[in-house]
Design a protein around this motif. Structure first.
Motif, mmCIF file in Angstrom:
data_model
loop_
_atom_site.group_PDB
_atom_site.id
_atom_site.type_symbol
_atom_site.label_atom_id
_atom_site.label_comp_id
_atom_site.label_asym_id
_atom_site.label_seq_id
_atom_site.Cartn_x
_atom_site.Cartn_y
_atom_site.Cartn_z
ATOM 1 N N THR A 88 101.164 -90.230 37.267
ATOM 2 C CA THR A 88 101.292 -89.459 38.499
ATOM 3 C C THR A 88 100.009 -89.447 39.323
ATOM 4 O OG1 THR A 88 102.867 -87.994 37.396
ATOM 5 C CG2 THR A 88 101.886 -87.202 39.448
ATOM 6 N N LEU A 89 98.883 -89.191 38.677
ATOM 7 C CA LEU A 89 97.626 -88.995 39.388
ATOM 8 C C LEU A 89 96.928 -90.315 39.694
ATOM 9 C CD1 LEU A 89 96.191 -85.969 37.348
ATOM 10 C CD2 LEU A 89 97.715 -85.937 39.347
ATOM 11 N N THR A 90 96.056 -90.288 40.683
ATOM 12 C CA THR A 90 95.284 -91.473 41.045
ATOM 13 C C THR A 90 94.173 -91.722 40.034
ATOM 14 O OG1 THR A 90 93.726 -90.190 42.384
ATOM 15 C CG2 THR A 90 95.701 -91.032 43.495
ATOM 16 N N ALA A 91 93.691 -92.959 40.004
ATOM 17 C CA ALA A 91 92.582 -93.303 39.118
ATOM 18 C C ALA A 91 91.330 -92.504 39.483
ATOM 19 C CB ALA A 91 92.294 -94.806 39.205
ATOM 20 N N SER A 92 91.140 -92.250 40.779
ATOM 21 C CA SER A 92 89.980 -91.486 41.234
ATOM 22 C C SER A 92 89.985 -90.075 40.660
ATOM 23 C CB SER A 92 89.960 -91.419 42.767
ATOM 24 O OG SER A 92 89.981 -92.699 43.332
ATOM 25 N N LEU A 93 91.121 -89.423 40.778
ATOM 26 C CA LEU A 93 91.221 -88.047 40.284
ATOM 27 C C LEU A 93 91.083 -87.993 38.767
ATOM 28 C CD1 LEU A 93 91.641 -85.106 40.877
ATOM 29 C CD2 LEU A 93 94.107 -85.485 40.968
ATOM 30 N N LEU A 94 91.656 -88.963 38.074
ATOM 31 C CA LEU A 94 91.537 -89.011 36.616
ATOM 32 C C LEU A 94 90.079 -89.149 36.197
ATOM 33 C CD1 LEU A 94 94.514 -91.397 35.756
ATOM 34 C CD2 LEU A 94 94.382 -88.952 35.232
ATOM 35 N N ALA A 95 89.336 -89.999 36.890
ATOM 36 C CA ALA A 95 87.935 -90.222 36.541
ATOM 37 C C ALA A 95 87.102 -88.962 36.745
ATOM 38 C CB ALA A 95 87.363 -91.375 37.372
ATOM 39 N N ASP A 140 96.818 -85.475 48.412
ATOM 40 C CA ASP A 140 98.242 -85.501 48.747
ATOM 41 C C ASP A 140 99.122 -85.579 47.501
ATOM 42 O OD1 ASP A 140 97.671 -85.371 51.416
ATOM 43 O OD2 ASP A 140 97.708 -87.547 51.719
ATOM 44 N N VAL A 141 98.688 -86.368 46.505
ATOM 45 C CA VAL A 141 99.477 -86.514 45.277
ATOM 46 C C VAL A 141 99.378 -85.270 44.419
ATOM 47 C CG1 VAL A 141 99.753 -87.837 43.149
ATOM 48 C CG2 VAL A 141 99.247 -89.018 45.299
ATOM 49 N N ALA A 142 98.149 -84.792 44.214
ATOM 50 C CA ALA A 142 97.934 -83.656 43.319
ATOM 51 C C ALA A 142 98.467 -82.351 43.891
ATOM 52 C CB ALA A 142 96.445 -83.512 43.014
ATOM 53 N N ALA A 143 98.532 -82.261 45.225
ATOM 54 C CA ALA A 143 99.004 -81.020 45.845
ATOM 55 C C ALA A 143 100.484 -80.786 45.618
ATOM 56 C CB ALA A 143 98.702 -81.053 47.342
ATOM 57 N N ASP A 144 101.223 -81.826 45.266
ATOM 58 C CA ASP A 144 102.650 -81.690 44.980
ATOM 59 C C ASP A 144 102.828 -80.912 43.674
ATOM 60 O OD1 ASP A 144 105.330 -81.969 44.412
ATOM 61 O OD2 ASP A 144 105.424 -84.055 45.068
ATOM 62 N N ILE A 151 98.157 -82.834 35.990
ATOM 63 C CA ILE A 151 96.824 -82.245 36.138
ATOM 64 C C ILE A 151 96.450 -81.470 34.877
ATOM 65 C CG2 ILE A 151 95.462 -80.566 37.442
ATOM 66 C CD1 ILE A 151 97.212 -81.289 39.886
ATOM 67 N N ALA A 152 97.405 -80.708 34.360
ATOM 68 C CA ALA A 152 97.160 -79.955 33.130
ATOM 69 C C ALA A 152 96.858 -80.898 31.968
ATOM 70 C CB ALA A 152 98.363 -79.078 32.802
ATOM 71 N N ALA A 153 97.577 -82.030 31.904
ATOM 72 C CA ALA A 153 97.354 -82.994 30.826
ATOM 73 C C ALA A 153 95.961 -83.600 30.915
ATOM 74 C CB ALA A 153 98.412 -84.090 30.876
ATOM 75 N N ALA A 154 95.529 -83.974 32.123
ATOM 76 C CA ALA A 154 94.196 -84.558 32.289
ATOM 77 C C ALA A 154 93.108 -83.538 31.960
ATOM 78 C CB ALA A 154 94.028 -85.080 33.717
ATOM 79 N N ALA A 155 93.308 -82.292 32.371
ATOM 80 C CA ALA A 155 92.338 -81.244 32.048
ATOM 81 C C ALA A 155 92.282 -81.000 30.539
ATOM 82 C CB ALA A 155 92.700 -79.954 32.778
ATOM 83 N N ALA A 156 93.455 -81.025 29.891
ATOM 84 C CA ALA A 156 93.501 -80.850 28.436
ATOM 85 C C ALA A 156 92.819 -82.009 27.719
ATOM 86 C CB ALA A 156 94.958 -80.728 27.976
ATOM 87 N N ALA A 157 92.927 -83.213 28.271
ATOM 88 C CA ALA A 157 92.250 -84.369 27.674
ATOM 89 C C ALA A 157 90.740 -84.179 27.710
ATOM 90 C CB ALA A 157 92.651 -85.643 28.418
ATOM 91 N N ALA A 158 90.229 -83.728 28.856
ATOM 92 C CA ALA A 158 88.796 -83.458 28.954
ATOM 93 C C ALA A 158 88.376 -82.356 27.992
ATOM 94 C CB ALA A 158 88.441 -83.082 30.392
ATOM 95 N N CYS A 159 89.238 -81.356 27.820
ATOM 96 C CA CYS A 159 88.966 -80.282 26.872
ATOM 97 C C CYS A 159 88.885 -80.816 25.450
ATOM 98 C CB CYS A 159 90.045 -79.207 26.984
ATOM 99 S SG CYS A 159 89.813 -77.795 25.874
ATOM 100 N N GLU A 261 93.591 -96.670 46.934
ATOM 101 C CA GLU A 261 93.547 -95.203 46.961
ATOM 102 C C GLU A 261 92.578 -94.745 48.052
ATOM 103 O OE1 GLU A 261 94.364 -94.648 42.148
ATOM 104 O OE2 GLU A 261 92.493 -93.937 43.048
ATOM 105 N N ALA A 262 93.016 -93.783 48.824
ATOM 106 C CA ALA A 262 92.190 -93.294 49.927
ATOM 107 C C ALA A 262 90.990 -92.515 49.397
ATOM 108 C CB ALA A 262 93.030 -92.410 50.845
#
Length: 298
Positions: A88-95, A140-144, A151-159, A261-262
Motif C-alpha cells: 500500500t505505502l510508497t517506498a519513500s514512506l516505508l524508508a 495522498d496514499v497514506a491519508a486514505d 502504516i500500523a504494520a510499518a510502525a510495528a516493524a520499526a518497533c 513517487e512524488a
C-alpha cells in the motif's frame, strides 16, 4: 574518515534504501510471506557460502535459542510487516518509517528497562511524532483510511527493531557475523509455515519480480551485512550509526527515480524532522564521525 569507509557507508545506505524499492516491485507477485521467505533464504545461502569461504563455523547448538529469538524480532516479523505495508505505502514512506526504530528503542528502554529519559530524548521523540504526522497527513496514499493497517504494520516493524536492539544489549555477546548468519536461518524457519497459510498471488511471477527478490536476498541482506560488519570493524559502532540517517534519503531518491513517487514538501520536511528527532534520541552528532572520535572508539 577514510575515503574507502565513506564509499562503503554511502553504498550501505543506498543498498538498504533500495530494499523498499525492491519490496514494492515484487510484493504484488509474491505476496508478503513468499517474498520475505525468498529474501531470508537467499541471504542465508549467501552468508553460508561466505562462512564456508572464510572457514567460519556456525555454532547452532550453542546459540539455537538465541538465533530463534533474535531472528523473530530483528528479521522475520519486521520483514513480513514491511512487506505487508509495501502493498500500500510508497517506498519513500516505508524508508522514513524504518528510520523511527531508534525512537521506538528509546521509548521501550524508558518503559521497560528504566532507562533515563532526558529532555533531549523527549524532544527527539516529539520531533519524530511530528515528522511522521506530516508525512502521513499530507501523503495522498497514506491519508486514505484504507492505508491505516499498512502504516500500523510499518510502525510495528520499526518497533520490532527497537525490541531487537534491547535484546542484543541484554543477551550474551555473540560475534556479529555469527549473529547475522544464524538469525537468517532462524528467520527462514519462522517464515516457512506461512507459505502454506498465505499463498502466492500469482503462479508465475514476472522476471522483474524475480530479480527484485534476488536483489533483496543477496544484495540488500547478504552483501549489506558484510558492508556493515566492515564499517563497524573500521570505524566502530557510533560512526556507523550515520547509515540510519542516510537510508531515508536514498529510499526517497530510489522511489522517485524508479517508481515515479512524488517528492512533495511534506516528504522532505517529514523525513528531515524524523531524522533530526532520531539524532537527538541517539545522541548522535557530526563529531561522532570525525577522525578523532573514530580513533577514540577503536
Amino acid at each position: 574518515m577514510a575515503v574507502g569507509s565513506i564509499i562503503r557507508l554511502f553504498s550501505l545506505a543506498a543498498i538498504w534504501g533500495a530494499s523498499f524499492l525492491f519490496m514494492r516491485l515484487a510484493v504484488a507477485d509474491f505476496g508478503p510471506a513468499w517474498l520475505m521467505f525468498g529474501r531470508v533464504l537467499l541471504a542465508s545461502v549467501f552468508l553460508a557460502a561466505v562462512a564456508l569461504a572464510y572457514q567460519r563455523s556456525l555454532p547452532l547448538r550453542q546459540y539455537a535459542g538465541h538465533f530463534m529469538l533474535l531472528s523473530f524480532f530483528n528479521t522475520a516479523l519486521p520483514f513480513l510487516l514491511f512487506a505487508y505495508a509495501a502493498q500500500t505505502l510508497t517506498a519513500s514512506l516505508l524508508a522514513v518509517l524504518n528510520a523511527t526504530a531508534p525512537l521506538w528503542g528509546a521509548l521501550i528502554g524508558w518503559l521497560f528497562f528504566r532507562q533515563d529519559m532526558t529532555l533531549r530524548m523527549v524532544l527527539g521523540l516529539l520531533l519524530g511524532i511530528c515528522g511522521v504526522t506530516i508525512l502521513v497527513g499530507f501523503d495522498d496514499v497514506a491519508a486514505d483510511s484504507a492505508a491505516l493497517p499498512a502504516i500500523a504494520a510499518a510502525a510495528a516493524a520499526a518497533c520490532c527493531y527497537g525490541i531487537a536492539t534491547w535484546y542484543t544489549r541484554l543477551a550474551r555477546p555473540v560475534p556479529a557475523f555469527i549473529n547475522a548468519h544464524g538469525s537468517m536461518w532462524g528467520a527462514t524457519i519462522w517464515l516457512l509455515p506461512l507459505l502454506w497459510l498465505i499463498p502466492m498471488p500469482v503462479t508465475e511471477p514476472a522476471s522483474l519480480s524475480l530479480l527484485a527478490v534476488l536483489a533483496l536476498g543477496v544484495v540488500c541482506t547478504g552483501v549489506a551485512y558484510l558492508l556493515y560488519f566492515r564499517l563497524v570493524q573500521d570505524l566502530g559502532a557510533t560512526p556507523t550509526l550515520t547509515v540510519t540517517f542516510l537510508i531515508p534519503v536514498f529510499g526517497v531518491i530510489w522511489g522517485h527515480l524508479f517508481l515515479q513517487e512524488a517528492i512533495g514538501w511534506h516528504t522532505l520536511a517529514g523525513a528531515g524532522i524524523v531524522i533530526g528527532g532520531t539524532m537527538l534520541v541517539t545522541g548522535f552528532s557530526i563529531r561522532a564521525i570525525t577522525p578523532a572520535s573514530v580513533l577514540k572508539e577503536q
